[in-house]
Design a protein around this motif. Structure first.
Motif, PDB file in Angstrom:
ATOM      1  N   LYS A   1       0.863  -1.118  -0.090  1.00  0.00           N
ATOM      2  CA  LYS A   1       0.027   0.012  -0.107  1.00  0.00           C
ATOM      3  C   LYS A   1       0.988   1.273  -0.236  1.00  0.00           C
ATOM      4  CE  LYS A   1      -4.154  -1.886   2.158  1.00  0.00           C
ATOM      5  NZ  LYS A   1      -5.213  -1.910   3.285  1.00  0.00           N
ATOM      6  N   GLY A   2       1.888   1.090   0.778  1.00  0.00           N
ATOM      7  CA  GLY A   2       2.944   2.327   0.805  1.00  0.00           C
ATOM      8  C   GLY A   2       3.407   2.712  -0.576  1.00  0.00           C
ATOM      9  N   VAL A   3       3.507   1.981  -1.330  1.00  0.00           N
ATOM     10  CA  VAL A   3       4.211   2.165  -2.766  1.00  0.00           C
ATOM     11  C   VAL A   3       3.095   2.841  -3.606  1.00  0.00           C
ATOM     12  CG1 VAL A   3       5.118   0.777  -4.913  1.00  0.00           C
ATOM     13  CG2 VAL A   3       5.771   0.041  -2.685  1.00  0.00           C
ATOM     14  N   TRP A   4       1.838   2.465  -3.534  1.00  0.00           N
ATOM     15  CA  TRP A   4       0.792   2.940  -4.505  1.00  0.00           C
ATOM     16  C   TRP A   4       0.510   4.422  -3.757  1.00  0.00           C
ATOM     17  CZ3 TRP A   4       0.786   1.044  -8.817  1.00  0.00           C
ATOM     18  CH2 TRP A   4       1.101  -0.438  -8.920  1.00  0.00           C
ATOM     19  N   GLN A   5       0.510   4.380  -2.525  1.00  0.00           N
ATOM     20  CA  GLN A   5       0.383   6.016  -1.723  1.00  0.00           C
ATOM     21  C   GLN A   5       1.438   6.828  -2.259  1.00  0.00           C
ATOM     22  OE1 GLN A   5       0.246   4.768   2.527  1.00  0.00           O
ATOM     23  NE2 GLN A   5      -1.818   4.036   2.179  1.00  0.00           N
ATOM     24  N   LYS A   6       2.502   6.537  -2.380  1.00  0.00           N
ATOM     25  CA  LYS A   6       3.696   7.350  -2.814  1.00  0.00           C
ATOM     26  C   LYS A   6       3.393   7.784  -4.599  1.00  0.00           C
ATOM     27  CE  LYS A   6       7.080   5.988   0.568  1.00  0.00           C
ATOM     28  NZ  LYS A   6       6.369   5.201   1.390  1.00  0.00           N
ATOM     29  N   LEU A   7       3.018   6.678  -5.264  1.00  0.00           N
ATOM     30  CA  LEU A   7       2.717   7.132  -6.305  1.00  0.00           C
ATOM     31  C   LEU A   7       1.506   8.060  -6.695  1.00  0.00           C
ATOM     32  CD1 LEU A   7       3.273   6.347  -9.422  1.00  0.00           C
ATOM     33  CD2 LEU A   7       1.660   4.550  -9.463  1.00  0.00           C
ATOM     34  N   ASN A   8       0.444   7.887  -5.694  1.00  0.00           N
ATOM     35  CA  ASN A   8      -0.401   8.998  -5.876  1.00  0.00           C
ATOM     36  C   ASN A   8      -0.023  10.225  -5.647  1.00  0.00           C
ATOM     37  OD1 ASN A   8      -2.196   6.836  -6.114  1.00  0.00           O
ATOM     38  ND2 ASN A   8      -2.899   6.591  -4.174  1.00  0.00           N
ATOM     39  N   ILE A   9       1.009  10.503  -4.691  1.00  0.00           N
ATOM     40  CA  ILE A   9       1.459  11.680  -4.297  1.00  0.00           C
ATOM     41  C   ILE A   9       2.191  12.397  -5.597  1.00  0.00           C
ATOM     42  CG2 ILE A   9       3.133  12.992  -2.926  1.00  0.00           C
ATOM     43  CD1 ILE A   9       2.749  10.930  -0.934  1.00  0.00           C
ATOM     44  N   VAL A  10       2.837  11.290  -6.278  1.00  0.00           N
ATOM     45  CA  VAL A  10       3.523  11.805  -7.561  1.00  0.00           C
ATOM     46  C   VAL A  10       2.748  12.285  -8.610  1.00  0.00           C
ATOM     47  CG1 VAL A  10       5.317  11.182  -9.133  1.00  0.00           C
ATOM     48  CG2 VAL A  10       5.821  10.792  -6.657  1.00  0.00           C
ATOM     49  N   MET A  11       1.832  11.463  -8.705  1.00  0.00           N
ATOM     50  CA  MET A  11       0.743  11.735  -9.997  1.00  0.00           C
ATOM     51  C   MET A  11      -0.245  12.744  -9.573  1.00  0.00           C
ATOM     52  SD  MET A  11       0.413   7.673 -11.338  1.00  0.00           S
ATOM     53  CE  MET A  11      -0.994   8.085 -12.289  1.00  0.00           C
ATOM     54  N   ASN A  12      -0.467  12.881  -8.446  1.00  0.00           N
ATOM     55  CA  ASN A  12      -1.685  13.803  -7.777  1.00  0.00           C
ATOM     56  C   ASN A  12      -2.732  13.443  -8.160  1.00  0.00           C
ATOM     57  OD1 ASN A  12      -2.412  15.888  -6.389  1.00  0.00           O
ATOM     58  ND2 ASN A  12      -2.736  17.183  -8.154  1.00  0.00           N
ATOM     59  N   TYR A  13      -2.894  11.911  -8.125  1.00  0.00           N
ATOM     60  CA  TYR A  13      -3.833  11.185  -8.585  1.00  0.00           C
ATOM     61  C   TYR A  13      -4.175   9.777  -7.806  1.00  0.00           C
ATOM     62  CZ  TYR A  13      -7.388   9.335 -11.954  1.00  0.00           C
ATOM     63  OH  TYR A  13      -8.565   8.681 -12.498  1.00  0.00           O
ATOM     64  N   ASP A  14      -5.416   9.620  -7.674  1.00  0.00           N
ATOM     65  CA  ASP A  14      -5.772   8.398  -6.692  1.00  0.00           C
ATOM     66  C   ASP A  14      -5.988   7.239  -7.436  1.00  0.00           C
ATOM     67  OD1 ASP A  14      -6.327   6.520  -4.473  1.00  0.00           O
ATOM     68  OD2 ASP A  14      -8.618   7.172  -4.395  1.00  0.00           O
ATOM     69  N   VAL A  15      -4.709   6.500  -7.850  1.00  0.00           N
ATOM     70  CA  VAL A  15      -4.676   5.158  -8.491  1.00  0.00           C
ATOM     71  C   VAL A  15      -5.497   4.028  -7.693  1.00  0.00           C
ATOM     72  CG1 VAL A  15      -3.249   3.453  -9.538  1.00  0.00           C
ATOM     73  CG2 VAL A  15      -2.511   5.843  -9.333  1.00  0.00           C
ATOM     74  N   GLN A  16      -6.317   3.541  -8.733  1.00  0.00           N
ATOM     75  CA  GLN A  16      -7.382   2.347  -8.237  1.00  0.00           C
ATOM     76  C   GLN A  16      -6.672   1.162  -8.901  1.00  0.00           C
ATOM     77  OE1 GLN A  16      -9.595   2.813  -5.793  1.00  0.00           O
ATOM     78  NE2 GLN A  16      -8.720   4.981  -5.789  1.00  0.00           N
ATOM     79  N   TRP A  17      -7.413  -0.093  -8.468  1.00  0.00           N
ATOM     80  CA  TRP A  17      -7.208  -1.225  -8.842  1.00  0.00           C
ATOM     81  C   TRP A  17      -7.377  -1.438 -10.758  1.00  0.00           C
ATOM     82  CZ3 TRP A  17      -4.210  -5.216  -8.911  1.00  0.00           C
ATOM     83  CH2 TRP A  17      -4.543  -6.397  -9.644  1.00  0.00           C
ATOM     84  N   LYS A  18      -8.509  -0.725 -10.882  1.00  0.00           N
ATOM     85  CA  LYS A  18      -8.821  -0.572 -12.521  1.00  0.00           C
ATOM     86  C   LYS A  18      -7.679  -0.113 -13.423  1.00  0.00           C
ATOM     87  CE  LYS A  18     -11.996   1.584 -15.580  1.00  0.00           C
ATOM     88  NZ  LYS A  18     -13.184   2.615 -15.640  1.00  0.00           N
ATOM     89  N   HIS A  19      -6.885   0.839 -12.601  1.00  0.00           N
ATOM     90  CA  HIS A  19      -5.882   1.423 -13.543  1.00  0.00           C
ATOM     91  C   HIS A  19      -4.678   0.580 -13.673  1.00  0.00           C
ATOM     92  CE1 HIS A  19      -7.829   5.214 -11.615  1.00  0.00           C
ATOM     93  NE2 HIS A  19      -8.293   5.129 -12.683  1.00  0.00           N
ATOM     94  N   ILE A  20      -4.623  -0.161 -12.634  1.00  0.00           N
ATOM     95  CA  ILE A  20      -3.422  -1.074 -12.697  1.00  0.00           C
ATOM     96  C   ILE A  20      -3.717  -2.200 -13.963  1.00  0.00           C
ATOM     97  CG2 ILE A  20      -2.052  -2.858 -11.408  1.00  0.00           C
ATOM     98  CD1 ILE A  20      -2.673  -1.358  -8.740  1.00  0.00           C
TER      99      ILE A  20
END
Length: 355
Positions: free
Chosen positions: A256-275
């Motif tokens: 979860k920490g990896v995806w939370q950090k990516l959310n900060i970088v992209m300024n977007y809430d990445v969901q499972w659908k996007h993966i």
């Protein structure tokens, strides 16, 4: 036998062992004719006119089958009885025994063959007015009905037949309909999804990973339990939930920490659908970068976990993030150059620092 290439092209037999008319040819040429017939659309008898039906070849034609096989009587061929029209008189009636007997050169076993022909042909001819046979002519045909439509084959290359064969053999993946329902993805977008997630990926390893992800065939504990290689499907790290592919890559506590950090970088809430299906509504450099970096992180998470299990290493959160950070530092230039997204180098560096 008095047949030529033009007649052979009108046949529709697709099984090598049943294609009696070309039994004298080498295997290579037999396969050529069979695959040519595979490329053509199947004959729909309901769409045939009276004349078109009368022009249908009698031999090795899937319209006329006896005991599940197409028929081919060489004595009849030698007597120039080649088309459906050759079996009917001027009143549209099936020719009598006497009329056929007068035509046949060699009459060995002809009564049995006559009975078979009458049975299989009249079964289809009852739908048509066969009075047209008396004035129906047959001419060489160069245009055939393929999946792509009616095409003249005189100027066609191998690529045309290959693409037709692919379009005919292709079947949509079983899991595509499930993803379509779960993520509300319309059918017209799947070409973009496969293009973005597989074809445009800079690294074939990511393309392979995305293909397996889209088809739900990545290894996880749920899959291993189904194969009876594990007693249970519980996650080895958190132990709270069954480990399916989503939990393995996205929901587990140590990722979860990896995806939370990516959310900060992209300024977007990445969901499972996007993966799984990525961003597919438009195509530009930013979308290509998002799809690339998301696929890269999902791939590295998966590979780290698989390697940890093989080597019996505990899947600690800090070790996972350290592994991804090291991979990003090593692959950053290679990844951005090949994916043509160099303008986002600062975002990747920011993600590396956060990890």
């Amino acid at each position: 036998m008095n047949i030529d290439i033009n007649y052979l092209l009108t046949l529709s037999e697709r099984k090598l062992e049943n294609f009696s008319l070309i039994s004298h040819l080498s295997t290579f040429y037999k396969e050529i004719f069979c695959y040519f017939n595979e490329c053509k659309k199947e004959i729909e008898i309901s769409n045939l006119s009276n004349v078109k039906f009368a022009q249908q070849p009698l031999w090795n034609n899937i319209l006329y089958q006896f005991k599940g096989k197409t028929i081919c009587f060489k004595n009849w061929i030698a007597s120039n009885i080649l088309y459906t029209k050759d079996l009917f008189d001027e009143n549209g009636n099936f020719k009598t025994l006497q009329e056929i007997s007068n035509t046949l050169i060699n009459k060995s076993n002809w009564l049995c063959e006559y009975k078979i022909l009458k049975k299989v042909v009249t079964k289809q001819s009852n739908m048509f007015d066969m009075k047209c046979c008396i004035f129906t002519k047959t001419t060489p045909v160069n245009s055939f009905n393929f999946n792509s439509g009616l095409n003249c084959i005189t100027d066609k290359k191998c690529k045309f037949f290959y693409e037709n064969m692919l379009s005919k053999k292709f079947k949509y993946p079983c899991y595509q309909s499930i993803l379509g329902r779960n993520f509300c993805v319309s059918k017209e977008y799947w070409c973009n999804i496969y293009r973005n997630k597989i074809k445009l990926m800079y690294d074939k390893r990511l393309s392979e990973f995305n293909y397996k992800l889209l088809n739900n065939i990545l290894c996880c504990n749920s899959f291993l339990q189904k194969c009876k290689l594990r007693e249970n499907a519980k996650c080895e790290f958190c132990g709270n939930e069954n480990e399916n592919i989503k939990h393995l890559i996205f929901d587990c506590d140590n990722v979860k920490g990896v995806w939370q950090k990516l959310n900060i970088v992209m300024n977007y809430d990445v969901q499972w659908k996007h993966i799984v299906v990525g961003f597919y509504l438009e195509t530009n450099s930013r979308i290509r970068f998002y799809n690339t970096i998301i696929s890269y992180l999902a791939y590295k998470i998966y590979k780290f976990k698989m390697k940890s299990r093989i080597e019996n290493i505990i899947q600690e959160k800090f070790m996972l993030e350290k592994s991804i950070r090291y991979s990003l530092e090593k692959d950053i230039n290679f990844m951005l150059n090949l994916s043509k997204t160099c303008m986002f180098k600062d975002l990747v560096k920011l993600l590396t620092n956060l990890l």
